[in-house]
Design an enzyme around this catalytic site. Structure first.
Site, mmCIF file in Angstrom:
data_model
loop_
_atom_site.group_PDB
_atom_site.id
_atom_site.type_symbol
_atom_site.label_atom_id
_atom_site.label_comp_id
_atom_site.label_asym_id
_atom_site.label_seq_id
_atom_site.Cartn_x
_atom_site.Cartn_y
_atom_site.Cartn_z
ATOM 1 N N LYS A 112 0.851 -1.299 0.069
ATOM 2 C CA LYS A 112 0.040 0.190 0.167
ATOM 3 C C LYS A 112 0.912 1.098 -0.014
ATOM 4 O O LYS A 112 0.509 2.396 -0.524
ATOM 5 C CB LYS A 112 -0.868 0.041 0.930
ATOM 6 C CG LYS A 112 -1.949 -0.803 1.177
ATOM 7 C CD LYS A 112 -3.089 -1.203 2.079
ATOM 8 C CE LYS A 112 -4.361 -2.133 1.676
ATOM 9 N NZ LYS A 112 -3.730 -3.774 1.970
HETATM 10 C C1 LIG Z 1 -4.299 -4.657 1.278
HETATM 11 C C2 LIG Z 1 -3.572 -5.754 1.080
HETATM 12 C C3 LIG Z 1 -3.991 -6.938 -0.098
HETATM 13 C C4 LIG Z 1 -5.329 -6.694 -0.965
HETATM 14 O O1 LIG Z 1 -5.078 -5.723 -1.686
HETATM 15 P P1 LIG Z 1 -6.397 -5.180 -2.757
HETATM 16 O O2 LIG Z 1 -5.949 -3.952 -3.538
HETATM 17 O O3 LIG Z 1 -7.264 -4.680 -1.545
HETATM 18 O O4 LIG Z 1 -6.992 -6.262 -3.255
HETATM 19 C C5 LIG Z 1 -3.073 -8.047 -0.146
HETATM 20 N N1 LIG Z 1 -2.072 -8.041 0.670
HETATM 21 C C6 LIG Z 1 -1.719 -7.462 1.356
HETATM 22 C C7 LIG Z 1 -0.573 -7.339 2.546
HETATM 23 C C8 LIG Z 1 -2.520 -6.109 1.796
HETATM 24 O O5 LIG Z 1 -2.073 -5.190 2.800
#
Ligand SMILES: *Cc1c(COP(=O)(O)O)cnc(C)c1O
Length: 466
Positions: A112
């Site tokens: 993120k």
């Molecule tokens: C947020 C997250 C996801 C999922 O991502 P999306 O964009 O919501 O599909 C997968 N793995 C980790 C470690 C995350 O923090």
């Protein structure tokens, strides 16, 4: 660039308005009026670019009219300074055709950061120009809150308040938020669950006078700017592995469908992606959708991969809008039905069309641990549970032709999930310095009951004190 709502009933907006609006007025999500595309020759020229310069090339058309090229370049360069690897998103080869792209070299060690570091600076730039200040409020079960805080700490034009369920996030995750020493950051522990926190945030946004008074804003995963910033690493990997002269497949551990939708956007823009694997844990609403053509909500189970413990994948609406030929009324109809009945389906032709590109695969916790062990034994890679699900799903259903590279997105550093690693491998992963540092720093946290009025008066008092 102008943006339209997936439900076809909201005003067209510019990039900066979309950035601050989040959700459209009609409940839809914003998408650009058209997809900028790059020719094969242009893509070949991009192979030599750094991650930063590539990001500026790719995002330029999306922010045109809102940010100058210099502003965009400055944002991208500053955002990338907080990453701990010179390649930003390094690739590791784990088999003849299998690769892992490490998206955990940002300040909070989860993917993120790749979008939020830029989004924090987009906010600052746009708000400062408008002479506005916002209060970003969000709820977190772990990764999102820390990435948002890391992106907004010390920014001039935004405060950030994150609600977390008291006693229900891991110590590392909590400390990543509470040890940030910046006056524009506040972490509030709510005496309740994650769902309680999210309900409080929703209720704050539903109180229009309060929302306007405090100038509330959100940076959740439906924000278009996050999807846009995520397209960059698909191109980065694709260009390293032979695109545009070879097709590439990607496997993506999925919750809200934001990350994998960014892959779809990269394909629209000209990257020859021939397979997108949607990988999930026991919360398999998307796997079931791709198997049957019916989206059917289930109950949320707690798993070893908590960032994917989701039963409503909000960003899927953007894909639906596209495959329904941008028929906003039809999207609105399906979304209303989903909200009322917890279910909708698409017709068979459309389902088959989607399967031309997408495949889906699920792993429950037992198979996730098996996958972590198997991958460690075979390759020496210590993967966190989310990333292991992505790698294994890519191997199981991702390969279309021999020789086509399959890139699995590693979305978190294993040190964020030491318990799962210990259960699977029998030892804990090495702790990176960024985490060691926070273990002895003082924490700052506000405690509040699970009560909307208490939260509202707290936020009003906070504003009054500024
Ligand atoms: C947020 C997250 C996801 C999922 O991502 P999306 O964009 O919501 O599909 C997968 N793995 C980790 C470690 C995350 O923090």
């Amino acid at each position: 660039m102008r943006y339209v709502s997936t439900r076809g009933n909201a005003p067209e907006l510019s990039f900066d308005d979309v950035l601050l609006a989040g959700l459209a007025e009609d409940g839809g999500l914003y998408v650009p009026t058209h997809w900028p595309t790059f020719s094969d020759d242009e893509l070949r020229d991009m192979r030599a670019l750094s991650y930063q310069d590539l990001a500026v090339r790719l995002m330029g058309p999306f922010v045109a009219g809102s940010l100058t090229d210099d502003e965009l370049a400055s944002i991208v360069n500053r955002a990338c300074e907080s990453f701990h690897h010179p390649a930003i998103a390094p690739l590791r080869q784990i088999d003849r055709d299998d690769w892992v792209m490490e998206l955990f070299h940002g300040p909070t060690l989860a993917f993120k950061d790749y979008a939020l570091q830029m989004v924090g600076l987009f906010f600052d730039t746009v708000l400062e120009r408008r002479g506005e200040r916002v209060l970003v409020v969000g709820a977190t079960s772990g990764d999102t809150g820390s990435a948002a805080i890391a992106a907004l700490q010390g920014r001039k034009a935004a405060d950030v308040v994150i609600l977390l369920p008291r006693g229900r996030v891991s110590e590392v995750q909590r400390r990543q938020m509470t040890t940030v020493d910046s006056p524009n950051v506040e972490v509030i522990a709510i005496d309740g669950t994650f769902d309680d926190c999210q309900a409080l945030v929703k209720a704050l946004f539903a109180d229009i006078p309060l929302r306007d008074d405090l100038n509330l804003a959100a940076v959740n995963s439906i924000n278009w700017a996050r999807v846009m910033a995520q397209t960059v690493y698909y191109f980065w990997a694709g260009l390293r592995l032979g695109a545009p002269d070879t097709p590439i497949g990607f496997s993506v551990p999925t919750g809200n469908f934001g990350n994998v939708f960014a892959g779809w956007v990269a394909r629209q823009m000209g990257l020859p992606i021939d397979r997108l694997v949607v990988a999930s844990n026991r919360n398999d609403i998307l796997t079931r959708f791709f198997e049957t053509g019916a989206m059917r909500k289930g109950i949320v189970h707690q798993t070893l991969s908590p960032s994917m413990d989701i039963q409503v994948s909000s960003n899927f609406e953007r894909l639906l809008f596209e495959v329904l030929d941008r028929d906003g009324d039809e999207v609105a109809r399906l979304m209303t039905r989903f909200q009322e009945t917890g279910e909708y389906s698409i017709d068979n032709d459309l389902h088959q069309e989607l399967l031309g590109l997408f495949r889906a695969f699920r792993l429950d916790d037992a198979r996730t641990k098996d996958a972590m062990r198997e991958l460690y034994d075979a390759t020496g890679e210590i993967l966190d549970p989310h990333s292991a699900i992505g790698v294994m799903a890519g191997r199981e259903v991702g390969h279309r032709d021999e020789g086509t590279p399959m890139v699995a997105l590693a979305t978190a550093h294993p040190a964020k999930f030491p318990d799962a690693v210990r259960e699977a491998l029998g030892f804990e992963p090495e702790v990176p310095r960024v985490i060691r540092d926070i273990m002895d720093r003082p924490e700052r946290i506000t405690e509040l009951p699970n009560d909307l009025d208490a939260l509202k008066s707290h936020l009003r008092a906070r504003r009054a004190a500024q």
